[in-house]
Motif scaffolding. Structure first.
Motif, PDB file in Angstrom:
ATOM      1  N   ASN A  38     -10.932   1.590  -1.273  1.00  0.00           N
ATOM      2  CA  ASN A  38      -9.988   2.445  -1.984  1.00  0.00           C
ATOM      3  C   ASN A  38      -8.531   1.999  -1.897  1.00  0.00           C
ATOM      4  N   ILE A  39      -8.224   1.091  -0.989  1.00  0.00           N
ATOM      5  CA  ILE A  39      -6.829   0.656  -0.847  1.00  0.00           C
ATOM      6  C   ILE A  39      -6.711  -0.853  -0.989  1.00  0.00           C
ATOM      7  N   GLN A  77       0.287   4.188   5.889  1.00  0.00           N
ATOM      8  CA  GLN A  77      -0.169   3.788   4.565  1.00  0.00           C
ATOM      9  C   GLN A  77       0.844   2.866   3.889  1.00  0.00           C
ATOM     10  N   LEU A 105      -6.644   9.182  -0.066  1.00  0.00           N
ATOM     11  CA  LEU A 105      -5.586   8.193  -0.184  1.00  0.00           C
ATOM     12  C   LEU A 105      -4.217   8.815   0.059  1.00  0.00           C
ATOM     13  N   ASP A 112      -5.796  -2.978  -4.753  1.00  0.00           N
ATOM     14  CA  ASP A 112      -4.472  -3.580  -4.793  1.00  0.00           C
ATOM     15  C   ASP A 112      -4.559  -5.105  -4.912  1.00  0.00           C
ATOM     16  N   VAL A 118       0.843  -1.174   0.000  1.00  0.00           N
ATOM     17  CA  VAL A 118       0.000   0.000   0.000  1.00  0.00           C
ATOM     18  C   VAL A 118       0.882   1.229   0.000  1.00  0.00           C
TER      19      VAL A 118
END
Length: 250
Positions: free
Chosen positions: A235-236, A80, A22, A240, A4
């Motif tokens: 969103n993360i 993050q 983000l 991914d 991330v």
């Protein structure tokens, strides 16, 4: 590498709310202040979001800039730069535990307040129904994530790290369960919006008892945590995971 990342902040005007959240996670607190959706509905351009919220873009920019500067010095409310496994552990130990605990506390409190004050405030009965529906949706939702989706994402991470074949999954590609989880996130978001509207932004009537005030404060806190929770997944983690699986399938 399946990790991330942390993005460089650019002009807010060129970005969506999701992109800003983000790049600097502390900005989510600013969006919460102005009731701007940064999780399910976060793909809205900055200017449009300001217009919808009725806030001057200059005021929003100043607050976001302060949040960005703070995130550079304190590392934000969570790192993050985490592996998917670390992010999953954070989501489960922080957000899933909180959601289960709070729903277990709020449901009987909701029943108490509706039973005592519902005659004079009939909207409480509808909020009660919505809260029960939210709990009925979220409990199996989190279990499906913990038992099916999250273990598979960890397997994809391990395969990527060790240069191994992609793990077999009964659901096909990871996009299938992710699509379902995101749909259920939308449903939860809609239930939260209805409760907020019915409660006039969780405003208690004059002379409300401590239980009434505590109930509304608790539901609003649950809403705030769910927004952050869903943001991390939608969103993360999920994008991914999809990208990593596609790379393995090449």
């Amino acid at each position: 590498m399946f990790t991330v990342g942390f993005y460089n902040m650019q002009e807010f005007a060129t970005k969506t709310i999701r992109e800003i959240a983000l790049e600097a996670p502390l900005t989510t607190r600013v969006f919460e202040e102005f009731k701007i959706d940064f999780c399910c509905g976060g793909r809205v351009p900055f200017a449009e979001a300001c217009e919808m919220a009725g806030v001057d873009p200059a005021v929003m920019t100043a607050k976001l800039e302060a949040a960005v500067e703070k995130s550079k010095t304190d590392g934000s409310y969570m790192s993050q730069k985490q592996s998917p496994s670390e992010l999953i552990e954070y989501i489960v130990s922080t957000h899933h535990v909180f959601t289960r605990d709070e729903l277990g506390r709020l449901l009987p409190l909701m029943n108490k307040v509706a039973g005592k004050h519902g005659e004079n405030h009939p909207e409480l009965f509808e909020i009660q129904r919505l809260l029960q529906e939210l709990a009925a949706d979220l409990m199996p939702h989190m279990q499906k994530e913990e038992m099916v989706l999250f273990p598979y994402i960890k397997q994809v991470e391990a395969a990527t790290t060790r240069n191994m074949p992609i793990p077999l999954a009964h659901f096909g590609t990871v996009e299938n369960p992710v699509r379902m989880m995101m749909f259920e996130h939308e449903t939860a978001g809609d239930l939260l919006r209805q409760m907020r509207s019915l409660s006039s932004d969780y405003t208690t009537p004059d002379g409300a008892c401590p239980s009434y005030k505590g109930l509304f404060a608790g539901i609003e806190d649950l809403e705030r945590d769910l927004h952050r929770h869903i943001h991390l997944e939608n969103n993360i983690l999920f994008p991914d995971a999809i990208a990593a699986e596609k790379e393995l399938l090449k």
